[in-house]
Design a protein around this motif. Structure first.
Motif, PDB file in Angstrom:
ATOM      1  N   LYS A  90      12.201  35.508  14.556  1.00 44.71           N
ATOM      2  CA  LYS A  90      12.144  34.584  15.688  1.00 44.71           C
ATOM      3  C   LYS A  90      10.710  34.441  16.207  1.00 44.71           C
ATOM      4  O   LYS A  90      10.307  33.355  16.639  1.00 44.71           O
ATOM      5  N   SER A  91       9.932  35.515  16.156  1.00 48.70           N
ATOM      6  CA  SER A  91       8.550  35.443  16.634  1.00 48.70           C
ATOM      7  C   SER A  91       7.716  34.551  15.732  1.00 48.70           C
ATOM      8  O   SER A  91       6.845  33.812  16.206  1.00 48.70           O
TER       9      SER A  91
ATOM     10  N   SER B 236       8.728  30.970  16.460  1.00 47.17           N
ATOM     11  CA  SER B 236       8.183  30.584  17.759  1.00 47.17           C
ATOM     12  C   SER B 236       6.708  30.236  17.642  1.00 47.17           C
ATOM     13  O   SER B 236       6.232  29.252  18.233  1.00 47.17           O
ATOM     14  N   SER B 237       5.970  31.022  16.874  1.00 48.44           N
ATOM     15  CA  SER B 237       4.542  30.779  16.693  1.00 48.44           C
ATOM     16  C   SER B 237       4.283  29.456  15.973  1.00 48.44           C
ATOM     17  O   SER B 237       3.385  28.691  16.349  1.00 48.44           O
TER      18      SER B 237
ATOM     19  N   ASN C 174      10.095  22.925  21.293  1.00 47.27           N
ATOM     20  CA  ASN C 174      10.446  24.085  22.108  1.00 47.27           C
ATOM     21  C   ASN C 174      11.554  24.886  21.428  1.00 47.27           C
ATOM     22  O   ASN C 174      12.479  24.313  20.845  1.00 47.27           O
ATOM     23  N   MET C 175      11.472  26.195  21.542  1.00 45.34           N
ATOM     24  CA  MET C 175      12.519  27.050  21.003  1.00 45.34           C
ATOM     25  C   MET C 175      13.618  27.198  22.054  1.00 45.34           C
ATOM     26  O   MET C 175      13.345  27.135  23.261  1.00 45.34           O
TER      27      MET C 175
ATOM     28  N   GLN D  27      13.877  32.339  22.163  1.00 42.51           N
ATOM     29  CA  GLN D  27      12.595  32.700  22.760  1.00 42.51           C
ATOM     30  C   GLN D  27      12.634  34.106  23.336  1.00 42.51           C
ATOM     31  O   GLN D  27      11.646  34.844  23.260  1.00 42.51           O
TER      32      GLN D  27
ATOM     33  N   ALA E 289      12.287  36.372  20.437  1.00 39.29           N
ATOM     34  CA  ALA E 289      10.929  36.302  19.891  1.00 39.29           C
ATOM     35  C   ALA E 289       9.929  37.073  20.743  1.00 39.29           C
ATOM     36  O   ALA E 289       9.004  37.689  20.223  1.00 39.29           O
ATOM     37  N   SER E 290      10.114  37.031  22.059  1.00 38.39           N
ATOM     38  CA  SER E 290       9.153  37.653  22.965  1.00 38.39           C
ATOM     39  C   SER E 290       9.539  39.068  23.394  1.00 38.39           C
ATOM     40  O   SER E 290       8.808  39.706  24.154  1.00 38.39           O
TER      41      SER E 290
END
Length: 340
Positions: A78-79, A82-83, A114-115, A120, A123-124
């Motif tokens: 997911k990260s 997202s990137s 946008n995710m 998100q 991912a974060s």
């Protein structure tokens, strides 16, 4: 070989120049943006950005959800997704202001990159990264050979990271003039050293283990007196290869710094592997040292000094980034009657 749309290449070059010169992004960030945009281009079969459609973004996102990473053999994290989406969002938002694209691309189109909120959060989410204990580091260090000049350099690389906690990019770009053995410190001058955020600061050798300090200092003396290296020569020089009796062998060191930190990372990983331990990269030492400092510098002022020593302006940054609490330890601390 990937296809190239010349019109796209010209506008991308302009955008990447904008990131570098106007937004002051570093080379790694600019390259990451370029790679992310190429991914989107590939999904459209390199169609002109002037033919941008929202449907292309929807298809692109669906493809990434099912894409398998070439290096990991697993679905993209997911990260990572997202990137990539963020790189394209920034580009499309910028593109909407460019001549020849204003009538075809709107600022609101960028929002389609946008995710979703759930993705998100995943991912974060912060994750505890593995790091070696002091005992593991010492075991790996003691197993490192020191017969040849290259082996002595490799041990000094390991020792240098342990006494300074410096980032590998900075270590790869250091020169002898940045090391002061009398004061026991390394001056990380951002004008020449690749520090994070181009920050200049002084790192004093930390008393983690005298063996590390001795190894590092002896190596610096060896370069100066044995190899006749001067102030502008590299602290950790690349290996120079040449022909010796018809064979291609190591003939010494080059008098230039490494362009990247890849070689230094391989030295550290190889040291742990050779000692029968899981491989770790130099950056993991920063967590190792922070855990050590947490017990060694017990006053607020002392820990603040350590935080500054590894390049942080705030000890809160140090604690957040490098002082993880495992789930097991969390349970013990919470259940303990006094909370300490």
């Amino acid at each position: 070989m990937r296809k190239v749309n010349e019109e796209n290449e010209r506008i991308k070059r302009k955008y990447l120049k904008y990131l570098k010169t106007a937004k002051r992004r570093d080379a790694a960030t600019v390259q990451k943006a370029a790679d992310g945009i190429v991914r989107f281009e590939a999904s459209t079969k390199f169609a002109s950005f002037k033919k941008f459609r929202i449907e292309q973004v929807i298809k692109f996102r669906e493809q990434m959800e099912h894409e398998i990473g070439k290096t990991t053999g697993k679905p993209l994290s997911k990260s990572t997704i997202s990137s990539i989406l963020a790189a394209n969002k920034g580009f499309i938002f910028w593109l909407a202001d460019q001549s020849g694209y204003k009538q075809r691309v709107r600022h609101s189109d960028a929002d389609y990159f946008n995710m979703d909120a759930k993705g998100q959060r995943v991912a974060s989410a912060s994750r505890v990264k593995p790091y070696p204990s002091l005992e593991m580091c010492k075991h790996a260090f003691q197993k490192m050979p020191d017969t040849t000049e290259v082996e002595r350099r490799n041990r000094a690389i390991f020792a240098g990271f342990m006494v300074s906690g410096m980032r590998d990019g900075a270590a790869a770009s250091l020169k002898l003039k940045h090391v002061n053995l009398v004061e026991g410190c390394i001056y990380q001058d951002a004008r020449e050293v690749k520090t994070k955020g181009a920050k200049t600061f002084t790192t004093y050798f930390m008393p983690v283990d005298q063996d590390y300090t001795d190894c590092f200092c002896e190596y610096v003396e060896f370069l100066v007196k044995g190899k006749l290296f001067g102030p502008d020569d590299p602290l950790f020089p690349p290996i120079e290869m040449g022909h010796v009796d018809g064979a291609f062998e190591v003939i010494g060191f080059k008098r230039e710094t490494y362009r990247t930190a890849n070689a230094l990372r391989e030295v550290i990983k190889a040291a742990f592997t050779a000692a029968g331990l899981p491989p770790h990269v130099p950056h993991a030492f920063r967590t190792t040292l922070t855990k050590w400092a947490d017990g060694h510098y017990t006053t607020r002022e002392g820990f603040k000094a350590f935080s500054q020593n590894i390049g942080h302006s705030s000890e809160a940054t140090t604690i957040s980034a490098y002082c993880p609490v495992s789930i097991e330890r969390q349970a013990i601390l919470i259940k303990r009657t006094g909370g300490d």
